[in-house]
Design a protein around this motif. Structure first.
Motif, short mmCIF file in Angstrom:
data_model
loop_
_atom_site.label_atom_id
_atom_site.label_comp_id
_atom_site.label_asym_id
_atom_site.label_seq_id
_atom_site.Cartn_x
_atom_site.Cartn_y
_atom_site.Cartn_z
N ALA A 156 -9.57 18.68 27.85
CA ALA A 156 -9.90 20.05 28.23
C ALA A 156 -10.19 21.33 28.09
O ALA A 156 -10.58 22.18 28.41
N ASN A 157 -10.16 21.13 25.97
CA ASN A 157 -10.38 22.19 25.41
C ASN A 157 -11.76 21.74 25.64
O ASN A 157 -12.54 22.94 25.51
N SER A 174 0.60 22.00 30.86
CA SER A 174 0.15 23.11 32.52
C SER A 174 -1.11 23.56 32.06
O SER A 174 -2.22 23.57 32.62
N GLN A 175 -1.65 23.22 30.22
CA GLN A 175 -2.25 24.45 29.83
C GLN A 175 -4.05 23.14 30.04
O GLN A 175 -4.99 23.75 30.82
N SER A 176 -3.72 21.92 29.72
CA SER A 176 -4.65 20.94 29.57
C SER A 176 -4.93 20.67 31.16
O SER A 176 -5.99 20.69 31.65
N VAL A 227 2.18 21.92 36.45
CA VAL A 227 1.17 23.61 36.66
C VAL A 227 2.56 24.22 36.46
O VAL A 227 2.12 25.06 36.32
N ILE A 228 3.12 24.05 37.78
CA ILE A 228 4.11 25.42 38.35
C ILE A 228 4.55 25.66 36.53
O ILE A 228 5.22 27.23 36.97
N ARG A 229 5.53 25.20 36.28
CA ARG A 229 5.96 25.38 34.68
C ARG A 229 5.59 26.04 33.76
O ARG A 229 6.29 26.20 32.79
N GLY A 230 3.61 26.06 34.32
CA GLY A 230 3.45 26.66 33.17
C GLY A 230 2.91 28.57 33.44
O GLY A 230 4.06 28.62 33.84
N GLU A 271 1.19 32.30 34.06
CA GLU A 271 0.41 32.68 35.52
C GLU A 271 -1.26 32.38 34.98
O GLU A 271 -1.67 31.51 36.20
N GLN A 272 -1.53 31.86 34.18
CA GLN A 272 -2.44 31.86 34.01
C GLN A 272 -3.68 30.43 34.17
O GLN A 272 -4.02 30.18 34.92
#
Length: 458
Positions: free
Chosen positions: A181-182, A214-216, A245-248, A250-251
Protein backbone atom coordinates in the motif's frame (compact mmCIF):
# COMPACT_ATOMS: atom_id res chain seq x y z
CA UNK A 1 14.82 9.16 31.09
CA UNK A 2 15.53 9.81 34.77
CA UNK A 3 18.43 7.34 34.62
CA UNK A 4 19.76 9.18 31.57
CA UNK A 5 19.42 12.47 33.43
CA UNK A 6 21.59 11.13 36.25
CA UNK A 7 24.20 9.44 34.04
CA UNK A 8 24.25 11.51 30.85
CA UNK A 9 27.69 13.01 31.54
CA UNK A 10 29.11 9.49 31.22
CA UNK A 11 27.01 8.51 28.17
CA UNK A 12 28.85 7.34 25.07
CA UNK A 13 27.52 6.90 21.54
CA UNK A 14 25.99 3.47 22.30
CA UNK A 15 24.21 4.76 25.43
CA UNK A 16 22.68 7.72 23.60
CA UNK A 17 21.61 5.65 20.59
CA UNK A 18 20.11 2.95 22.84
CA UNK A 19 18.09 5.50 24.79
CA UNK A 20 16.62 7.00 21.61
CA UNK A 21 15.96 3.58 20.09
CA UNK A 22 14.09 2.37 23.17
CA UNK A 23 12.00 5.55 23.35
CA UNK A 24 11.03 5.17 19.68
CA UNK A 25 9.70 1.68 20.33
CA UNK A 26 7.35 3.04 22.97
CA UNK A 27 5.66 5.22 20.31
CA UNK A 28 2.59 6.67 22.06
CA UNK A 29 4.30 7.03 25.43
CA UNK A 30 7.34 8.52 23.72
CA UNK A 31 5.24 11.16 21.97
CA UNK A 32 3.79 12.15 25.34
CA UNK A 33 7.10 12.22 27.16
CA UNK A 34 8.61 14.72 24.73
CA UNK A 35 7.02 17.52 26.79
CA UNK A 36 8.55 16.24 30.05
CA UNK A 37 10.94 18.67 31.73
CA UNK A 38 13.53 16.01 32.61
CA UNK A 39 13.43 14.57 29.09
CA UNK A 40 14.01 17.98 27.54
CA UNK A 41 16.99 18.55 29.81
CA UNK A 42 18.49 15.25 28.61
CA UNK A 43 17.67 16.04 25.00
CA UNK A 44 19.24 19.50 25.38
CA UNK A 45 22.54 17.96 26.49
CA UNK A 46 22.52 15.50 23.60
CA UNK A 47 21.84 18.21 21.03
CA UNK A 48 24.52 20.47 22.49
CA UNK A 49 27.04 17.73 21.82
CA UNK A 50 25.75 17.37 18.26
CA UNK A 51 26.07 21.13 17.82
CA UNK A 52 29.61 21.17 19.16
CA UNK A 53 30.97 17.94 17.63
CA UNK A 54 28.67 17.09 14.72
CA UNK A 55 27.72 13.45 14.11
CA UNK A 56 31.22 12.10 13.59
CA UNK A 57 31.28 10.40 17.02
CA UNK A 58 28.15 8.35 16.17
CA UNK A 59 28.12 5.13 14.14
CA UNK A 60 25.90 5.01 11.05
CA UNK A 61 23.45 2.70 12.82
CA UNK A 62 23.26 5.16 15.71
CA UNK A 63 22.55 8.10 13.39
CA UNK A 64 19.76 6.15 11.68
CA UNK A 65 18.17 5.04 14.96
CA UNK A 66 18.31 8.55 16.44
CA UNK A 67 16.78 10.24 13.39
CA UNK A 68 14.12 7.52 13.26
CA UNK A 69 13.33 8.12 16.94
CA UNK A 70 13.00 11.87 16.40
CA UNK A 71 10.56 11.10 13.57
CA UNK A 72 8.48 8.71 15.70
CA UNK A 73 8.33 11.21 18.55
CA UNK A 74 7.70 14.21 16.29
CA UNK A 75 10.61 16.21 17.66
CA UNK A 76 11.71 19.08 15.42
CA UNK A 77 15.41 19.71 15.76
CA UNK A 78 17.41 22.23 13.77
CA UNK A 79 20.67 20.66 14.88
CA UNK A 80 19.60 17.25 13.50
CA UNK A 81 18.45 18.88 10.25
CA UNK A 82 21.68 20.83 9.89
CA UNK A 83 23.86 17.76 10.45
CA UNK A 84 21.97 15.81 7.80
CA UNK A 85 22.76 18.50 5.25
CA UNK A 86 26.47 17.90 5.85
CA UNK A 87 27.78 16.19 2.68
CA UNK A 88 30.26 14.09 4.66
CA UNK A 89 27.53 12.76 6.96
CA UNK A 90 25.23 12.02 4.01
CA UNK A 91 27.87 10.27 1.90
CA UNK A 92 29.03 8.22 4.87
CA UNK A 93 25.44 7.10 5.49
CA UNK A 94 24.58 6.13 1.91
CA UNK A 95 27.93 4.50 1.14
CA UNK A 96 28.41 2.53 4.35
CA UNK A 97 24.85 2.19 5.66
CA UNK A 98 22.60 -0.75 4.86
CA UNK A 99 19.07 -0.48 3.44
CA UNK A 100 17.44 -0.32 6.90
CA UNK A 101 19.73 2.48 8.08
CA UNK A 102 19.16 4.49 4.91
CA UNK A 103 15.37 4.00 4.98
CA UNK A 104 15.10 4.76 8.71
CA UNK A 105 16.92 8.05 8.22
CA UNK A 106 14.90 9.38 5.28
CA UNK A 107 11.69 8.06 6.90
CA UNK A 108 12.47 10.06 10.06
CA UNK A 109 13.06 13.21 8.04
CA UNK A 110 9.81 12.68 6.13
CA UNK A 111 7.83 12.28 9.36
CA UNK A 112 9.25 15.61 10.50
CA UNK A 113 8.57 17.26 7.15
CA UNK A 114 12.20 18.22 6.58
CA UNK A 115 13.16 18.22 2.90
CA UNK A 116 16.69 16.84 3.44
CA UNK A 117 17.62 17.62 -0.19
CA UNK A 118 21.20 16.32 0.00
CA UNK A 119 20.07 13.01 1.48
CA UNK A 120 17.22 12.67 -1.05
CA UNK A 121 19.55 13.26 -4.00
CA UNK A 122 21.98 10.67 -2.70
CA UNK A 123 19.23 8.09 -2.14
CA UNK A 124 18.04 8.26 -5.75
CA UNK A 125 21.54 7.66 -7.05
CA UNK A 126 22.21 4.43 -8.96
CA UNK A 127 24.59 3.21 -6.24
CA UNK A 128 22.06 3.49 -3.40
CA UNK A 129 19.16 2.17 -5.49
CA UNK A 130 21.22 -0.90 -6.39
CA UNK A 131 21.95 -1.45 -2.70
CA UNK A 132 18.27 -1.24 -1.77
CA UNK A 133 17.30 -3.65 -4.53
CA UNK A 134 20.16 -6.04 -3.78
CA UNK A 135 19.16 -6.38 -0.13
CA UNK A 136 15.49 -6.87 -1.17
CA UNK A 137 13.81 -5.90 2.08
CA UNK A 138 10.19 -4.96 1.34
CA UNK A 139 9.75 -2.73 4.39
CA UNK A 140 12.91 -0.74 3.68
CA UNK A 141 12.01 -0.34 0.00
CA UNK A 142 8.48 0.75 0.90
CA UNK A 143 9.59 3.18 3.63
CA UNK A 144 12.18 4.78 1.36
CA UNK A 145 9.88 5.40 -1.62
CA UNK A 146 7.12 6.55 0.79
CA UNK A 147 9.47 9.08 2.38
CA UNK A 148 10.68 10.40 -0.97
CA UNK A 149 7.09 10.87 -2.14
CA UNK A 150 6.01 12.40 1.17
CA UNK A 151 8.74 15.04 0.86
CA UNK A 152 7.88 15.70 -2.79
CA UNK A 153 11.20 14.50 -4.17
CA UNK A 154 11.23 12.92 -7.61
CA UNK A 155 12.73 9.45 -7.37
CA UNK A 156 12.82 8.13 -10.95
CA UNK A 157 15.70 5.71 -10.43
CA UNK A 158 14.15 4.21 -7.31
CA UNK A 159 10.64 4.00 -8.80
CA UNK A 160 11.92 2.41 -12.00
CA UNK A 161 13.86 -0.20 -10.04
CA UNK A 162 10.87 -1.05 -7.84
CA UNK A 163 8.65 -1.74 -10.87
CA UNK A 164 11.14 -4.19 -12.37
CA UNK A 165 9.91 -7.76 -12.79
CA UNK A 166 12.39 -9.19 -10.27
CA UNK A 167 11.56 -6.74 -7.46
CA UNK A 168 7.81 -6.82 -8.08
CA UNK A 169 7.80 -10.61 -7.84
CA UNK A 170 9.73 -10.44 -4.58
CA UNK A 171 7.48 -7.72 -3.12
CA UNK A 172 4.31 -9.66 -3.89
CA UNK A 173 5.78 -12.90 -2.51
CA UNK A 174 7.43 -11.49 0.63
CA UNK A 175 5.88 -8.10 1.30
CA UNK A 176 2.80 -7.43 3.42
CA UNK A 177 -0.27 -5.29 2.73
CA UNK A 178 1.28 -2.28 4.47
CA UNK A 179 4.41 -2.36 2.29
CA UNK A 180 2.44 -2.79 -0.94
CA UNK A 181 0.00 0.00 0.00
CA UNK A 182 2.80 2.44 0.85
CA UNK A 183 4.50 1.74 -2.48
CA UNK A 184 1.25 2.26 -4.44
CA UNK A 185 0.55 5.48 -2.54
CA UNK A 186 4.08 6.73 -3.22
CA UNK A 187 3.96 5.82 -6.92
CA UNK A 188 0.68 7.74 -7.24
CA UNK A 189 2.13 10.81 -5.53
CA UNK A 190 5.20 10.63 -7.78
CA UNK A 191 2.92 10.10 -10.82
CA UNK A 192 5.07 7.13 -11.74
CA UNK A 193 3.44 4.35 -13.73
CA UNK A 194 3.89 0.87 -12.23
CA UNK A 195 2.12 -1.63 -14.53
CA UNK A 196 4.18 -4.64 -13.40
CA UNK A 197 3.29 -4.12 -9.76
CA UNK A 198 -0.43 -3.74 -10.50
CA UNK A 199 -0.45 -6.76 -12.78
CA UNK A 200 1.34 -8.86 -10.14
CA UNK A 201 -1.24 -7.86 -7.52
CA UNK A 202 -4.12 -9.06 -9.66
CA UNK A 203 -4.89 -12.59 -8.55
CA UNK A 204 -2.71 -12.26 -5.45
CA UNK A 205 -4.40 -9.44 -3.58
CA UNK A 206 -6.65 -11.77 -1.57
CA UNK A 207 -3.67 -13.42 0.09
CA UNK A 208 -1.90 -10.12 0.67
CA UNK A 209 -5.01 -8.67 2.34
CA UNK A 210 -5.39 -11.59 4.75
CA UNK A 211 -3.62 -9.39 7.27
CA UNK A 212 -4.41 -5.73 6.69
CA UNK A 213 -5.12 -2.43 8.41
CA UNK A 214 -7.47 0.41 7.53
CA UNK A 215 -4.47 2.41 6.34
CA UNK A 216 -3.18 -0.33 4.03
CA UNK A 217 -6.61 -0.83 2.44
CA UNK A 218 -7.27 2.90 1.99
CA UNK A 219 -3.80 3.63 0.59
CA UNK A 220 -4.23 0.77 -1.88
CA UNK A 221 -7.60 2.16 -3.00
CA UNK A 222 -6.21 5.69 -3.25
CA UNK A 223 -3.00 4.68 -5.05
CA UNK A 224 -4.70 2.51 -7.66
CA UNK A 225 -7.42 5.07 -8.40
CA UNK A 226 -4.97 7.97 -8.59
CA UNK A 227 -2.78 6.04 -11.01
CA UNK A 228 -5.81 5.25 -13.17
CA UNK A 229 -5.89 1.51 -12.51
CA UNK A 230 -9.57 0.73 -11.97
CA UNK A 231 -9.04 -3.01 -11.50
CA UNK A 232 -12.40 -4.54 -10.57
CA UNK A 233 -10.90 -7.64 -8.93
CA UNK A 234 -8.69 -5.64 -6.58
CA UNK A 235 -11.55 -3.30 -5.63
CA UNK A 236 -13.72 -6.38 -4.99
CA UNK A 237 -11.21 -7.38 -2.32
CA UNK A 238 -11.06 -3.83 -0.95
CA UNK A 239 -14.83 -3.83 -0.40
CA UNK A 240 -14.59 -7.13 1.49
CA UNK A 241 -12.51 -5.34 4.13
CA UNK A 242 -14.73 -2.26 4.50
CA UNK A 243 -15.35 -3.14 8.16
CA UNK A 244 -11.63 -2.71 8.79
CA UNK A 245 -11.65 0.72 7.09
CA UNK A 246 -14.57 1.88 9.24
CA UNK A 247 -12.48 1.32 12.35
CA UNK A 248 -9.75 3.56 10.96
CA UNK A 249 -9.25 7.30 10.72
CA UNK A 250 -11.32 9.85 8.84
CA UNK A 251 -8.59 9.99 6.22
CA UNK A 252 -8.73 6.22 5.66
CA UNK A 253 -12.50 6.35 5.12
CA UNK A 254 -12.23 9.30 2.72
CA UNK A 255 -9.33 7.78 0.75
CA UNK A 256 -11.33 4.59 0.23
CA UNK A 257 -14.52 6.41 -0.79
CA UNK A 258 -12.54 8.56 -3.21
CA UNK A 259 -10.93 5.43 -4.67
CA UNK A 260 -14.32 3.88 -5.44
CA UNK A 261 -15.57 7.19 -6.89
CA UNK A 262 -12.62 7.91 -9.19
CA UNK A 263 -12.63 4.28 -10.36
CA UNK A 264 -16.29 4.46 -11.35
CA UNK A 265 -17.21 1.57 -9.07
CA UNK A 266 -19.68 3.21 -6.69
CA UNK A 267 -22.82 1.63 -8.16
CA UNK A 268 -21.13 -1.79 -8.23
CA UNK A 269 -20.26 -1.50 -4.54
CA UNK A 270 -23.13 0.74 -3.47
CA UNK A 271 -23.77 -1.04 -0.17
CA UNK A 272 -20.12 -0.73 0.88
CA UNK A 273 -19.91 2.90 -0.25
CA UNK A 274 -23.05 3.82 1.71
CA UNK A 275 -21.68 2.11 4.81
CA UNK A 276 -18.43 4.11 4.56
CA UNK A 277 -20.30 7.32 3.76
CA UNK A 278 -22.63 6.90 6.74
CA UNK A 279 -19.61 6.40 8.98
CA UNK A 280 -18.04 9.60 7.64
CA UNK A 281 -21.29 11.46 8.37
CA UNK A 282 -21.01 10.41 12.03
CA UNK A 283 -17.60 12.02 12.46
CA UNK A 284 -17.05 15.44 13.96
CA UNK A 285 -16.54 18.18 11.35
CA UNK A 286 -13.37 19.42 13.04
CA UNK A 287 -11.77 15.98 12.58
CA UNK A 288 -11.60 16.42 8.79
CA UNK A 289 -8.77 18.11 6.93
CA UNK A 290 -9.45 20.04 3.72
CA UNK A 291 -8.15 17.18 1.57
CA UNK A 292 -10.59 14.71 3.16
CA UNK A 293 -13.50 17.15 2.79
CA UNK A 294 -12.64 17.54 -0.88
CA UNK A 295 -12.60 13.77 -1.30
CA UNK A 296 -16.10 13.51 0.20
CA UNK A 297 -17.39 16.24 -2.10
CA UNK A 298 -15.90 14.66 -5.23
CA UNK A 299 -17.12 11.19 -4.23
CA UNK A 300 -20.66 12.53 -3.87
CA UNK A 301 -20.59 14.14 -7.33
CA UNK A 302 -19.13 11.02 -8.95
CA UNK A 303 -21.73 8.87 -7.17
CA UNK A 304 -24.50 11.02 -8.65
CA UNK A 305 -23.45 10.26 -12.25
CA UNK A 306 -23.64 6.55 -11.39
CA UNK A 307 -27.19 7.04 -10.12
CA UNK A 308 -26.33 6.91 -6.42
CA UNK A 309 -27.34 9.80 -4.16
CA UNK A 310 -25.20 10.26 -1.05
CA UNK A 311 -26.87 12.59 1.43
CA UNK A 312 -24.84 15.05 3.47
CA UNK A 313 -25.90 15.08 7.12
CA UNK A 314 -25.28 18.77 7.70
CA UNK A 315 -25.26 19.09 11.51
CA UNK A 316 -22.60 17.00 13.23
CA UNK A 317 -24.35 17.44 16.60
CA UNK A 318 -21.53 19.63 17.88
CA UNK A 319 -22.31 22.84 16.04
CA UNK A 320 -20.34 21.99 12.89
CA UNK A 321 -21.79 22.21 9.37
CA UNK A 322 -20.62 19.52 6.96
CA UNK A 323 -22.03 21.37 3.93
CA UNK A 324 -20.07 24.51 4.80
CA UNK A 325 -16.99 22.38 5.45
CA UNK A 326 -17.18 20.74 2.01
CA UNK A 327 -17.92 24.03 0.25
CA UNK A 328 -14.90 25.71 1.85
CA UNK A 329 -12.69 22.77 0.89
CA UNK A 330 -13.87 22.98 -2.73
CA UNK A 331 -12.53 26.50 -3.08
CA UNK A 332 -9.58 26.45 -0.70
CA UNK A 333 -7.22 27.04 -3.62
CA UNK A 334 -7.98 29.66 -6.23
CA UNK A 335 -6.54 27.90 -9.27
CA UNK A 336 -4.80 30.47 -11.48
CA UNK A 337 -5.31 30.45 -15.24
CA UNK A 338 -2.32 28.64 -16.73
CA UNK A 339 -0.10 29.93 -19.53
CA UNK A 340 -1.31 26.95 -21.58
CA UNK A 341 -4.93 28.09 -21.13
CA UNK A 342 -4.17 31.76 -21.91
CA UNK A 343 -2.28 30.79 -25.05
CA UNK A 344 -5.05 28.56 -26.46
CA UNK A 345 -7.74 31.14 -25.61
CA UNK A 346 -5.72 33.81 -27.45
CA UNK A 347 -5.24 31.52 -30.48
CA UNK A 348 -8.97 30.76 -30.58
CA UNK A 349 -9.79 34.48 -30.71
CA UNK A 350 -7.14 35.03 -33.39
CA UNK A 351 -8.71 32.20 -35.42
CA UNK A 352 -12.14 33.84 -35.21
CA UNK A 353 -13.75 31.76 -32.48
CA UNK A 354 -15.87 33.41 -29.80
CA UNK A 355 -18.58 32.63 -27.27
CA UNK A 356 -16.37 30.58 -25.01
CA UNK A 357 -15.57 31.04 -21.33
CA UNK A 358 -12.70 29.84 -19.18
CA UNK A 359 -12.82 28.09 -15.80
CA UNK A 360 -16.48 27.05 -16.06
CA UNK A 361 -18.37 24.84 -13.63
CA UNK A 362 -20.18 21.99 -15.42
CA UNK A 363 -23.02 22.22 -12.89
CA UNK A 364 -25.90 24.69 -13.08
CA UNK A 365 -25.47 25.67 -9.44
CA UNK A 366 -21.72 26.14 -9.78
CA UNK A 367 -20.77 23.29 -7.47
CA UNK A 368 -17.71 21.18 -8.07
CA UNK A 369 -14.98 23.58 -7.01
CA UNK A 370 -11.70 24.31 -8.77
CA UNK A 371 -10.85 20.69 -9.60
CA UNK A 372 -13.91 20.07 -11.78
CA UNK A 373 -13.96 23.37 -13.66
CA UNK A 374 -13.78 23.15 -17.44
CA UNK A 375 -10.71 24.90 -18.87
CA UNK A 376 -12.47 26.33 -21.96
CA UNK A 377 -16.21 25.86 -22.51
CA UNK A 378 -18.87 26.74 -25.06
CA UNK A 379 -21.89 26.50 -22.78
CA UNK A 380 -24.60 26.69 -25.43
CA UNK A 381 -23.07 23.90 -27.52
CA UNK A 382 -21.92 22.03 -24.38
CA UNK A 383 -18.39 21.63 -25.73
CA UNK A 384 -15.58 21.33 -23.19
CA UNK A 385 -11.95 21.79 -24.16
CA UNK A 386 -9.70 20.31 -21.49
CA UNK A 387 -6.05 21.37 -21.53
CA UNK A 388 -4.02 18.71 -19.80
CA UNK A 389 -0.62 19.82 -18.54
CA UNK A 390 2.14 17.48 -17.28
CA UNK A 391 0.46 16.95 -13.88
CA UNK A 392 -2.42 15.12 -15.59
CA UNK A 393 -0.14 12.35 -16.81
CA UNK A 394 1.84 9.45 -15.41
CA UNK A 395 5.53 9.74 -16.09
CA UNK A 396 8.10 7.21 -17.13
CA UNK A 397 5.73 4.68 -18.63
CA UNK A 398 7.61 2.35 -20.93
CA UNK A 399 5.35 2.85 -23.96
CA UNK A 400 6.21 6.57 -23.87
CA UNK A 401 2.53 7.32 -24.54
CA UNK A 402 0.30 9.91 -22.95
CA UNK A 403 -1.26 8.01 -20.07
CA UNK A 404 -3.62 10.22 -18.09
CA UNK A 405 -4.02 9.73 -14.35
CA UNK A 406 -7.18 8.57 -12.55
CA UNK A 407 -8.68 11.96 -11.58
CA UNK A 408 -8.30 13.20 -15.18
CA UNK A 409 -10.11 10.12 -16.51
CA UNK A 410 -12.81 10.51 -13.84
CA UNK A 411 -13.38 14.19 -14.72
CA UNK A 412 -13.86 13.31 -18.41
CA UNK A 413 -16.32 10.58 -17.42
CA UNK A 414 -18.25 13.04 -15.25
CA UNK A 415 -18.42 15.72 -17.96
CA UNK A 416 -19.60 13.24 -20.58
CA UNK A 417 -22.29 11.93 -18.24
CA UNK A 418 -23.57 15.52 -17.91
CA UNK A 419 -23.94 15.77 -21.68
CA UNK A 420 -20.73 17.62 -22.51
CA UNK A 421 -18.69 16.83 -25.62
CA UNK A 422 -15.17 16.63 -24.24
CA UNK A 423 -12.11 17.46 -26.33
CA UNK A 424 -8.63 17.22 -24.88
CA UNK A 425 -5.30 18.79 -25.77
CA UNK A 426 -2.18 17.63 -23.96
CA UNK A 427 0.89 19.73 -23.29
CA UNK A 428 2.65 17.64 -25.96
CA UNK A 429 -0.10 18.50 -28.48
CA UNK A 430 0.37 22.13 -27.48
CA UNK A 431 4.08 22.05 -28.34
CA UNK A 432 3.27 20.66 -31.81
CA UNK A 433 0.44 23.18 -32.25
CA UNK A 434 2.78 26.08 -31.42
CA UNK A 435 4.96 25.21 -34.42
CA UNK A 436 2.08 25.56 -36.90
CA UNK A 437 1.56 28.63 -39.09
CA UNK A 438 -1.48 30.81 -38.26
CA UNK A 439 -3.61 29.44 -41.10
CA UNK A 440 -2.83 25.87 -40.04
CA UNK A 441 -3.78 26.69 -36.46
CA UNK A 442 -7.18 27.93 -37.60
CA UNK A 443 -7.61 24.83 -39.76
CA UNK A 444 -6.75 22.70 -36.74
CA UNK A 445 -9.47 24.32 -34.62
CA UNK A 446 -12.08 24.26 -37.42
CA UNK A 447 -11.54 20.55 -38.09
CA UNK A 448 -11.78 19.86 -34.38
CA UNK A 449 -14.73 22.03 -33.33
CA UNK A 450 -17.12 22.28 -36.30
CA UNK A 451 -18.38 18.75 -35.72
CA UNK A 452 -19.90 19.99 -32.45
CA UNK A 453 -21.43 23.17 -33.85
CA UNK A 454 -18.65 25.55 -32.84
CA UNK A 455 -17.64 27.67 -35.84
CA UNK A 456 -15.43 30.72 -36.36
CA UNK A 457 -16.77 34.07 -37.50
CA UNK A 458 -16.75 34.50 -41.24
Amino acid sequence: VHFADEKRNAFNNVNWATMWSKLARMKREAREIKNDQVFNRVRGDFERRLRDEGMGWLDIRHVANIVHAYGVMGIMSEVIFKNLEDEEVVMNLVKKGNSQEISNTIWGMAKLGNQAPSLARAIDSDEVVRKLMREKKPQEIANTIWAMAKLGHGAPSLARAIDSEEIVTYLVDKGNSHDIANILWAMSKLKYDCPRLVQALTGRIGGIFETCTSQSISNTAFGLADLGYFDIEIFDHIQKHANVVIRGTEQSICNTLWGFGVSGLIAKHEETVRMLWDEAMKKQVSDFKNESCNQLRITRLLARIEGVELEVVDDDGRGGSRKEMMERAANVEDRPVSGFERDIAKELVRSGFSGFETEVSPFDNGEGGDLLRIDIAWKEEKVALELDGPTHFLSHNEKKDEKRDGPTKAKKRLLESLGWNVLTMSFIDHKKFDKLRDEKKKEYFVTWLEEFGVKPKK
